[in-house]
Enzyme design. Structure first.
Site, PDB file in Angstrom:
ATOM      1  N   LYS A   1       2.742  -3.928   6.159  1.00 29.67           N
ATOM      2  CA  LYS A   1       3.020  -3.965   4.722  1.00 29.67           C
ATOM      3  C   LYS A   1       4.514  -3.814   4.445  1.00 29.67           C
ATOM      4  CE  LYS A   1      -0.999  -4.841   3.105  1.00 29.67           C
ATOM      5  NZ  LYS A   1      -1.208  -6.139   2.435  1.00 29.67           N
TER       6      LYS A   1
ATOM      7  N   ASN B   1      -4.346   4.631  -3.826  1.00 32.17           N
ATOM      8  CA  ASN B   1      -5.723   4.438  -3.366  1.00 32.17           C
ATOM      9  C   ASN B   1      -6.542   3.739  -4.444  1.00 32.17           C
ATOM     10  OD1 ASN B   1      -5.569   6.079  -0.820  1.00 32.17           O
ATOM     11  ND2 ASN B   1      -5.070   7.677  -2.288  1.00 32.17           N
ATOM     12  N   LEU B   2      -7.262   2.701  -4.046  1.00 29.08           N
ATOM     13  CA  LEU B   2      -8.003   1.871  -4.985  1.00 29.08           C
ATOM     14  C   LEU B   2      -9.501   2.023  -4.795  1.00 29.08           C
ATOM     15  CD1 LEU B   2      -5.879  -1.344  -4.435  1.00 29.08           C
ATOM     16  CD2 LEU B   2      -5.700   0.236  -6.379  1.00 29.08           C
TER      17      LEU B   2
ATOM     18  N   SER C   1       0.851  -1.186   0.000  1.00 26.54           N
ATOM     19  CA  SER C   1       0.000   0.000   0.000  1.00 26.54           C
ATOM     20  C   SER C   1       0.884   1.232   0.000  1.00 26.54           C
ATOM     21  CB  SER C   1      -0.880   0.014   1.253  1.00 26.54           C
ATOM     22  OG  SER C   1      -1.431   1.291   1.459  1.00 26.54           O
ATOM     23  N   SER C   2       0.390   2.314  -0.582  1.00 25.61           N
ATOM     24  CA  SER C   2       1.181   3.548  -0.612  1.00 25.61           C
ATOM     25  C   SER C   2       1.337   4.171   0.768  1.00 25.61           C
ATOM     26  CB  SER C   2       0.546   4.563  -1.568  1.00 25.61           C
ATOM     27  OG  SER C   2      -0.773   4.869  -1.180  1.00 25.61           O
ATOM     28  N   CYS C   3       0.594   3.677   1.764  1.00 26.09           N
ATOM     29  CA  CYS C   3       0.736   4.227   3.118  1.00 26.09           C
ATOM     30  C   CYS C   3       2.050   3.815   3.781  1.00 26.09           C
ATOM     31  CB  CYS C   3      -0.443   3.824   3.992  1.00 26.09           C
ATOM     32  SG  CYS C   3      -0.445   2.089   4.485  1.00 26.09           S
TER      33      CYS C   3
ATOM     34  N   ASP D   1      -7.712  15.161   8.183  1.00 28.32           N
ATOM     35  CA  ASP D   1      -7.438  15.114   6.748  1.00 28.32           C
ATOM     36  C   ASP D   1      -6.535  13.942   6.374  1.00 28.32           C
ATOM     37  OD1 ASP D   1      -8.845  17.174   5.560  1.00 28.32           O
ATOM     38  OD2 ASP D   1      -7.296  18.672   5.957  1.00 28.32           O
TER      39      ASP D   1
ATOM     40  N   HIS E   1     -13.025   3.488   2.751  1.00 29.23           N
ATOM     41  CA  HIS E   1     -12.148   4.530   2.241  1.00 29.23           C
ATOM     42  C   HIS E   1     -13.001   5.674   1.682  1.00 29.23           C
ATOM     43  CE1 HIS E   1      -9.163   1.139   2.131  1.00 29.23           C
ATOM     44  NE2 HIS E   1      -8.460   2.100   2.682  1.00 29.23           N
TER      45      HIS E   1
ATOM     46  N   TYR F   1      -0.922  -0.680  10.058  1.00 23.89           N
ATOM     47  CA  TYR F   1      -1.110  -1.298   8.740  1.00 23.89           C
ATOM     48  C   TYR F   1       0.138  -1.116   7.892  1.00 23.89           C
ATOM     49  CZ  TYR F   1      -3.341  -2.295   4.227  1.00 23.89           C
ATOM     50  OH  TYR F   1      -3.665  -2.812   2.995  1.00 23.89           O
TER      51      TYR F   1
ATOM     52  N   PRO G   1       0.326  -0.306  -4.529  1.00 23.31           N
ATOM     53  CA  PRO G   1      -0.671   0.495  -5.250  1.00 23.31           C
ATOM     54  C   PRO G   1      -1.059   1.761  -4.493  1.00 23.31           C
ATOM     55  CG  PRO G   1      -1.762  -1.301  -4.121  1.00 23.31           C
ATOM     56  CD  PRO G   1      -0.280  -1.468  -3.870  1.00 23.31           C
TER      57      PRO G   1
ATOM     58  N   ARG H   1      -5.049  13.453  -3.532  1.00 22.02           N
ATOM     59  CA  ARG H   1      -4.999  11.993  -3.567  1.00 22.02           C
ATOM     60  C   ARG H   1      -4.965  11.486  -5.005  1.00 22.02           C
ATOM     61  NH1 ARG H   1      -3.915  12.788   0.830  1.00 22.02           N
ATOM     62  NH2 ARG H   1      -4.757  11.959   2.795  1.00 22.02           N
TER      63      ARG H   1
END
Length: 322
Positions: free
Chosen positions: A150, A175-176, A117-119, A279, A189, A146, A173, A219
């Protein structure tokens, strides 16, 4: 750092295990594989196989002996879910990654693709976010558990490759969204949650819809079937140690996103931004130049993807996850 292995593309009869096949990403991977003629798919549900159990995962790999593994199973959610269920988000995702990657190694899987995940990137990461920026700063506190799970997964892949020569790759990836998303108003989400909010406000003739935060964060959103095509592409062609970002390379403000969804849904009331709500990260845009150099780019623009998602939503409005 690059350690490339010989390409091992899948063929139609290859035995492929998709972990998380009922989820947003996993179901899209299954659609993409089937569309390309793959028919030997192993798709246990979470009821069939608890990936948090090392013994259960080991038994599954011993019995099924998959050749290729897409590791798309995860416990996921939005800002609120990440922040409330911190222990479960860390434990469940750590165990899933560790158990599947270790058993894949033990049973000689030809290739595994781990989905991150991009986080994983620092909260105040330089933009756009290059793969090299991993572990260069503090994580966003709300989804730190999380993200750590990852990061552990991609480092497992990297180090099983370093030590054993395993062809394990990782994709991160952005945000999906898309079919089979979670449309829960509190735990989803931002995109699916807004879609459901606008839909219900339209049905109930509500004069306003409230959007969390200021609307200013930027985003990037990727339609999940685009992601699935990218993952199949990477499984067939990408064999380097470095993990790879998957996104569109384009960003939109939450306010613009909300207005696009509002237009697609056909809600004619007003938007209200609740600035008491968080935010999250101010900006999140992936650098996708590595993916572009590998030969892939996204095909589905945001408005088209939202239209496709809303069409699916309308067909499943009575049964989607709440």
């Amino acid at each position: 750092m690059s350690s490339s292995l010989a390409p091992t593309p899948m063929d139609a009869s290859s035995k492929i295990y998709v972990a998380g096949a009922r989820g947003l990403v996993g179901s899209a991977v299954v659609r993409a594989l089937q569309a390309q003629g793959h028919h030997n798919l192993v798709l246990p549900t979470s009821q069939d196989l608890d990936l948090r159990s090392q013994a259960a995962v080991e038994t599954f790999f011993a019995q099924e002996q998959p050749e290729y593994v897409f590791l798309a199973a995860a416990r996921v959610g939005g800002i609120q879910a990440n922040n409330i269920y911190r222990a479960e988000f860390l434990y469940d995702n750590l165990m899933m990654a560790a158990n599947v990657i270790h058993s894949a190694h033990r049973h000689g899987v030809k290739k595994l693709l781990f989905l991150g995940s991009s986080c994983i990137y620092p909260k105040l990461c330089p933009q756009p976010m290059k793969e090299d920026y991993l572990l260069t700063g503090f994580l966003e506190p709300t989804n730190e558990p999380y993200a750590i799970a990852k990061i552990a997964g991609l480092k497992l892949c990297e180090n099983y490759r370093r030590q054993y020569g395993a062809n394990f790759i990782s994709a991160m990836p952005t945000n999906l969204y898309g079919p089979n998303d979670n449309f829960h108003l509190e735990n989803a989400h931002v995109l699916p949650a807004l879609m459901r909010k606008f839909h219900e406000a339209k049905l109930q003739n509500q004069p306003t819809v409230t959007v969390w935060g200021t609307g200013t964060p930027l985003r990037e959103f990727l339609y999940v079937d685009d992601l699935a095509n990218a993952l199949v592409f990477l499984m067939n062609t990408y064999n380097d140690m470095e993990f790879i970002n998957v996104g569109t390379g384009q960003e939109v403000s939450i306010q613009e996103l909300a207005k696009t969804i509002q237009a697609v849904v056909g809600y004619e009331g007003e938007l209200v931004f609740d600035t008491t709500k968080p935010d999250g990260t101010p900006r999140k845009l992936l650098d996708v130049s590595r993916l572009g150099a590998a030969g892939w780019q996204a095909q589905i623009d945001l408005k088209t993807g939202i239209e496709k998602t809303y069409a699916w939503f309308l067909n499943h409005a009575d049964s989607f996850r709440r």
